[in-house]
Design a protein around this motif. Structure first.
Motif, mmCIF file in Angstrom:
data_model
loop_
_atom_site.group_PDB
_atom_site.id
_atom_site.type_symbol
_atom_site.label_atom_id
_atom_site.label_comp_id
_atom_site.label_asym_id
_atom_site.label_seq_id
_atom_site.Cartn_x
_atom_site.Cartn_y
_atom_site.Cartn_z
ATOM 1 N N VAL A 81 0.845 -1.190 0.000
ATOM 2 C CA VAL A 81 0.000 0.000 0.000
ATOM 3 C C VAL A 81 0.882 1.242 0.000
ATOM 4 N N ARG A 82 0.357 2.343 -0.535
ATOM 5 C CA ARG A 82 1.182 3.536 -0.682
ATOM 6 C C ARG A 82 0.787 4.679 0.245
ATOM 7 N N ALA A 83 -0.279 4.534 1.027
ATOM 8 C CA ALA A 83 -0.729 5.663 1.848
ATOM 9 C C ALA A 83 -1.267 5.182 3.188
ATOM 10 N N VAL A 84 -0.966 5.945 4.226
ATOM 11 C CA VAL A 84 -1.432 5.679 5.583
ATOM 12 C C VAL A 84 -2.074 6.957 6.127
ATOM 13 N N GLU A 85 -3.207 6.788 6.787
ATOM 14 C CA GLU A 85 -3.901 7.930 7.396
ATOM 15 C C GLU A 85 -4.052 7.668 8.893
ATOM 16 N N PRO A 86 -3.258 8.331 9.742
ATOM 17 C CA PRO A 86 -3.336 8.071 11.183
ATOM 18 C C PRO A 86 -4.449 8.880 11.859
ATOM 19 N N VAL A 87 -5.115 8.247 12.820
ATOM 20 C CA VAL A 87 -6.127 8.918 13.636
ATOM 21 C C VAL A 87 -5.975 8.433 15.073
ATOM 22 N N VAL A 88 -5.817 9.369 15.987
ATOM 23 C CA VAL A 88 -5.752 9.038 17.409
ATOM 24 C C VAL A 88 -7.169 8.794 17.923
ATOM 25 N N LEU A 89 -7.314 7.884 18.870
ATOM 26 C CA LEU A 89 -8.610 7.543 19.456
ATOM 27 C C LEU A 89 -9.415 8.783 19.831
ATOM 28 N N ARG A 90 -10.688 8.795 19.430
ATOM 29 C CA ARG A 90 -11.661 9.791 19.868
ATOM 30 C C ARG A 90 -12.584 9.141 20.902
ATOM 31 N N LEU A 91 -13.061 9.929 21.842
ATOM 32 C CA LEU A 91 -13.983 9.410 22.854
ATOM 33 C C LEU A 91 -15.194 10.326 22.993
ATOM 34 N N PRO A 92 -16.035 10.400 21.944
ATOM 35 C CA PRO A 92 -17.237 11.227 22.019
ATOM 36 C C PRO A 92 -18.244 10.623 22.988
ATOM 37 N N PRO A 93 -19.279 11.385 23.365
ATOM 38 C CA PRO A 93 -20.320 10.836 24.245
ATOM 39 C C PRO A 93 -20.876 9.534 23.676
ATOM 40 N N GLY A 94 -21.116 8.582 24.555
ATOM 41 C CA GLY A 94 -21.561 7.264 24.127
ATOM 42 C C GLY A 94 -20.387 6.303 24.068
ATOM 43 N N THR A 95 -19.331 6.723 23.401
ATOM 44 C CA THR A 95 -18.113 5.910 23.338
ATOM 45 C C THR A 95 -17.303 6.053 24.619
ATOM 46 N N ARG A 96 -17.228 7.273 25.118
ATOM 47 C CA ARG A 96 -16.361 7.551 26.276
ATOM 48 C C ARG A 96 -16.689 6.651 27.469
ATOM 49 N N ALA A 97 -17.962 6.573 27.841
ATOM 50 C CA ALA A 97 -18.341 5.804 29.025
ATOM 51 C C ALA A 97 -18.029 4.320 28.832
ATOM 52 N N TRP A 98 -18.340 3.787 27.642
ATOM 53 C CA TRP A 98 -18.104 2.374 27.367
ATOM 54 C C TRP A 98 -16.612 2.048 27.393
ATOM 55 N N TYR A 99 -15.798 2.905 26.782
ATOM 56 C CA TYR A 99 -14.355 2.669 26.721
ATOM 57 C C TYR A 99 -13.716 2.807 28.100
ATOM 58 N N ALA A 159 -4.271 18.411 21.593
ATOM 59 C CA ALA A 159 -3.674 18.718 20.288
ATOM 60 C C ALA A 159 -2.178 18.425 20.290
ATOM 61 N N ASP A 160 -1.504 18.700 21.410
ATOM 62 C CA ASP A 160 -0.066 18.426 21.495
ATOM 63 C C ASP A 160 0.207 16.931 21.378
ATOM 64 N N TYR A 161 -0.580 16.138 22.088
ATOM 65 C CA TYR A 161 -0.399 14.688 22.036
ATOM 66 C C TYR A 161 -0.683 14.170 20.628
ATOM 67 N N GLU A 162 -1.803 14.583 20.057
ATOM 68 C CA GLU A 162 -2.169 14.104 18.722
ATOM 69 C C GLU A 162 -1.115 14.494 17.695
ATOM 70 N N GLY A 163 -0.628 15.730 17.784
ATOM 71 C CA GLY A 163 0.397 16.176 16.851
ATOM 72 C C GLY A 163 1.677 15.377 16.973
#
Length: 317
Positions: free
Chosen positions: A233-251, A278-282
Motif C-alpha cells: 500500500v502507498r498511503a497511511v492515514e493516522p487517527v488518534v482515538l476519539r472518545l465522544p459521548p456514548g463511546t467515552r463511558a463504554w471505553y 492537540a499536542d499529544y495528537e500532533g
C-alpha cells in the motif's frame, strides 16, 4: 428527516424506539431509512463531512468506535446493544439514489455508523447496489472497513474509482483481542490490503485508532508501519482515538477494569467533546508521518477526485 429526528417517546409502548418501528429478524433490526446521506460527527477524525451507512451498529465490537451514540438515539444502549443488535436499512439503495439526485457531488464516506462489510452484509448484500448508485452519480467516495468481504466487490470498487480505507491501528494481537474482539486479526487485515492492492483497488490503511498509553509506544508504531509497508500500500492515514459521548463511558468502563492506573491520565488527555490533546495528537501523527517517509509511503487523508456520472442525468428544474 434523518434517524436523529425520530421521536423517542410513545405513550402506548415503552419498548425501545427501534423495536417499535423495526422488523426484527434474529439480531438484525430492519428499519426503512428516510435518508441515507448523514452528517459525519466532527469527532470522527476522518476527512469526509457526509456519510452513507447501510448498517448501524457493528459486530466487530471495537470498544473505541465513535459511532456508538447513534444506538442511544434509537432507545438502545451504546455498549452491548451496539455490538449485537445491528440496525439494517433494507431500502438503502433506493433511498440513496433518491438522495443522490439532489446531491451536490461532495465526497462521501461509506460505513461510518457500522462496518459496511460486517457479517450482516453476507445476509443483506446491500453494498453492490450502494457502489453502483454512487458510481452512476459520479460521486467520489471512500469505503471504511475491517471486513474481508470487501474483496467480493473489489472489481466494482476498482471500476467505480472508489477509495478503500482498511483500519489497522496496531499489530499486537493481545491488544486486538481486548479492544476489537469481533474484528479480524491484524494479520488478516494486512493480507486483505495486499489482496486489494493486487486487485487494482485504490486502498490505503487507516491507522486508527491509535490508543494512548496502550498502542502508542515508539516501537509499537514502528512495527505497525513496517508491517503496513510490506503490503504494498502507498498511503497511511493516522487517527488518534476519539472518545465522544456514548463511546467515552463504554471505553473508560473497560479501561477501569483492564488498566485502572490509566483512567486518570485519559481524563486529563481528553476534553469534554472527546478529542485528545492537540499536542499529544500532533506528536503521535508526526511520529507516524516520519515512519511513513522512511518506508516511502504518503501520510494523511487522500483527496478523492470527482468522476463523470456513468449515465446521463436529467437536470433538476
Amino acid at each position: 428527516m434523518g434517524w436523529d429526528a425520530l421521536p423517542l417517546v410513545d405513550a402506548a409502548d415503552d419498548r425501545p424506539l427501534i423495536e417499535r418501528r423495526a422488523v426484527v429478524r434474529g439480531d438484525f433490526l430492519e428499519m426503512q431509512a428516510r435518508t441515507m446521506i448523514e452528517r459525519v460527527p466532527q469527532a470522527a477524525g476522518i476527512a469526509q463531512r457526509w456519510a452513507v451507512s447501510p448498517y448501524r451498529g457493528c459486530a466487530h465490537a471495537c470498544r473505541g468506535c465513535g459511532a456508538r451514540a447513534g444506538h442511544r438515539r434509537l432507545g438502545l444502549d451504546a455498549g452491548r446493544d451496539f455490538d449485537t443488535r445491528i440496525v439494517v436499512k433494507p431500502n438503502a439503495v433506493a433511498r440513496l439514489r433518491a438522495d443522490l439526485a439532489r446531491w451536490g457531488g461532495e465526497e462521501l464516506a461509506v460505513g461510518v455508523s457500522g462496518d459496511c462489510y460486517q457479517a450482516a452484509e453476507e445476509t443483506y448484500r446491500l453494498m453492490p447496489g450502494v457502489i453502483g448508485a454512487l458510481a452512476e452519480a459520479g460521486v467520489p467516495f471512500t469505503v471504511y472497513t475491517k471486513g474481508a468481504l470487501v474483496l467480493r466487490d473489489a472489481a466494482l470498487l476498482a471500476e467505480a474509482g472508489a477509495q478503500v480505507a482498511v483500519s489497522i491501528a496496531f499489530v499486537d494481537e493481545r491488544i486486538r483481542r481486548a479492544v476489537e474482539p469481533g474484528a479480524p486479526t491484524a494479520q488478516a487485515r494486512l493480507e486483505l490490503v495486499s489482496s486489494l492492492v493486487e486487485a487494482g483497488v485504490a486502498v490505503r490503511v487507516l491507522m486508527a485508532p491509535v490508543l494512548p498509553l496502550l498502542s502508542d509506544a515508539a516501537d509499537q508504531l514502528a512495527a505497525t508501519v513496517r508491517r503496513i509497508a510490506g503490503t504494498g500500500v502507498r498511503a497511511v492515514e493516522p487517527v488518534v482515538l476519539r472518545l465522544p459521548p456514548g463511546t467515552r463511558a463504554w471505553y473508560l468502563e473497560w479501561l477501569g477494569r483492564a488498566h485502572p492506573q490509566l483512567v486518570t491520565r485519559y481524563e486529563e488527555l481528553y476534553d469534554r467533546s472527546g478529542l485528545p490533546s492537540a499536542d499529544y495528537e500532533g506528536r503521535i501523527t508526526g511520529q507516524i508521518a516520519q515512519l511513513c517517509r522512511v518506508y516511502g509511503m504518503e501520510c494523511g487523508p487522500v483527496v478523492a477526485q470527482r468522476r463523470e456520472p456513468r449515465v446521463a442525468q436529467l437536470a433538476l428544474v
